[in-house]
Design an enzyme around this catalytic site. Sequence first.
Site, PDB file in Angstrom:
ATOM      1  N   PHE A 149      42.079  36.747  36.993  1.00 12.43           N
ATOM      2  CA  PHE A 149      42.827  37.661  37.873  1.00 12.43           C
ATOM      3  C   PHE A 149      42.000  37.916  39.119  1.00 12.43           C
ATOM      4  CE2 PHE A 149      44.004  41.793  39.574  1.00 12.43           C
ATOM      5  CZ  PHE A 149      45.387  41.658  39.671  1.00 12.43           C
ATOM      6  N   ASP A 205      33.851  36.654  41.311  1.00 16.37           N
ATOM      7  CA  ASP A 205      34.675  37.843  41.509  1.00 16.37           C
ATOM      8  C   ASP A 205      34.108  38.916  40.586  1.00 16.37           C
ATOM      9  OD1 ASP A 205      36.523  39.876  41.308  1.00 16.37           O
ATOM     10  OD2 ASP A 205      38.263  38.554  41.338  1.00 16.37           O
ATOM     11  N   LYS A 244      36.623  48.072  43.410  1.00 10.11           N
ATOM     12  CA  LYS A 244      36.739  49.016  42.293  1.00 10.11           C
ATOM     13  C   LYS A 244      35.621  50.070  42.308  1.00 10.11           C
ATOM     14  CE  LYS A 244      40.069  46.926  39.297  1.00 10.11           C
ATOM     15  NZ  LYS A 244      40.319  45.490  39.196  1.00 10.11           N
TER      16      LYS A 244
HETATM   17  C1  LIG Z   1      41.157  44.673  40.138  1.00 14.96           C
HETATM   18  C2  LIG Z   1      40.714  43.290  40.392  1.00 14.96           C
HETATM   19  C3  LIG Z   1      41.065  42.621  41.582  1.00 14.96           C
HETATM   20  C4  LIG Z   1      41.996  43.206  42.618  1.00 14.96           C
HETATM   21  O1  LIG Z   1      41.494  44.360  43.199  1.00 14.96           O
HETATM   22  P1  LIG Z   1      42.483  45.314  44.046  1.00 14.96           P
HETATM   23  O2  LIG Z   1      41.587  46.380  44.589  1.00 14.96           O
HETATM   24  O3  LIG Z   1      43.527  45.805  43.101  1.00 14.96           O
HETATM   25  O4  LIG Z   1      43.088  44.469  45.103  1.00 14.96           O
HETATM   26  C5  LIG Z   1      40.556  41.354  41.772  1.00 14.96           C
HETATM   27  N1  LIG Z   1      39.744  40.776  40.861  1.00 14.96           N
HETATM   28  C6  LIG Z   1      39.392  41.384  39.721  1.00 14.96           C
HETATM   29  C7  LIG Z   1      38.464  40.701  38.770  1.00 14.96           C
HETATM   30  C8  LIG Z   1      39.879  42.655  39.431  1.00 14.96           C
HETATM   31  O5  LIG Z   1      39.547  43.249  38.279  1.00 14.96           O
END
Ligand SMILES: *Cc1c(COP(=O)(O)O)cnc(C)c1O
Length: 408
Positions: A139, A224, A253
Amino acid sequence: MTNQAVTRATFDKVMVPNYNPQAMVPVRGEGTRVWDQQGNEYIDFAGGIAVSALGHSHPALVGALKDQADKIWHLSNVFTNEPALRLASQLTEATFADKVFFCNSGAEANEAAFKLVRKYAYDNVGPEKHEIISFNQSFHGRTLFTVSVGGQKKYREGFEPVPAGITHVPFNDLEALKAAISDKTCAVVMEPIQGEGGIIAADKDFARGVRELCDQHNALLVFDEIQTGVGRTGDLYAYMGLGVTPDILTSAKALGGGFPVGAMLCTDKVAQSFGFGTHGSTYGGNPMACAVASAAVSIINDPKLLDGVKEKRTLFVEALEAINAKHEIFKDIRGKGLLIGAELVESWHGKAAKFLAAAREEGLMMLVAGPNVLRFTPSLLVEADEIKEGMKRLEHAIAKTIEAGPEA
Ligand SMILES: *Cc1c(COP(=O)(O)O)cnc(C)c1O
């Protein structure tokens, strides 16, 4: 109008239905506790979605925000600002990175990273080196580029045509990556621990192998760390515990502890492909966001706090194992630090959300990671007695849910 009474029912009336929030409306939070409109108290094991790493209303973050609010709110990128420069200095001193780009969310940080890997290959090799490889179930956000790199088809469906030149291979399968990677690959993108995909950690050997394959094919490695970063796993960033260093890392986050901010970190060499005018964001590097993030990083990048994360994990896992000994509901308890996943036994697969609603009724906020996994991402400052009380509530919720049965 602004003082009009609003309730959960208002949501269905005036909000786009892309979310389905829980029945209560939280109005106040302090540490690991939250209160709703009726004054009911909850223990928060969700922390947003791995966002509120220092709990709610941490005095140092509130102080940083208030201080900055009295100075200057916004400047645009025609001017730089002190909080952004300080935060970038902290992040580059603490990590492999030499350079930072600021934005406002995780998806934007990834969007910047994915554009940068294409541009870097274009500048250094040519347009044919543009393929991005990522992993099934990964994700990376909800913009069109990030749902395309993300490995969950359901987030792309209906939004086609999506950007081309992206391949997905199974996670923790080095042979599959070996077969897919080539000199046309500009980058491999991965989460050190897949979060939304079900709390699935990369094996150390796999991560090392990915790094080697990237080097062999002159491809960049993007981590990520939007969910794993900023103390969540007991290291400032998870790559440190994994012993594999990426070329680009994305963070959001927990970075702002609840204030919107995102960052893309990279090496000096890679950064050169984002020359003047190539990319940008109006709010990126906003002084308020950077002041809060700077305070959050200062507090979290402390060996004592990070060791505490490992200790608190032990309490969590022991409590979950005790619940499991009684109720035989979990097939696997996994993750790292305070990124904890508990996979339900097969007979409860697809039903994780039921436990979330039951927990809320018992006064506990928590999360799922996909349909089969309960997820816990509490404040890194959660106290032992809060873990104990929260787990008591969780056990009640689990007992009631089991009693009603999977088809209830
Ligand atoms: C939450 C998340 C995202 C997206 O972040 P947003 O601030 O919602 O755009 C991307 N990558 C990972 C691994 C995430 O947990």
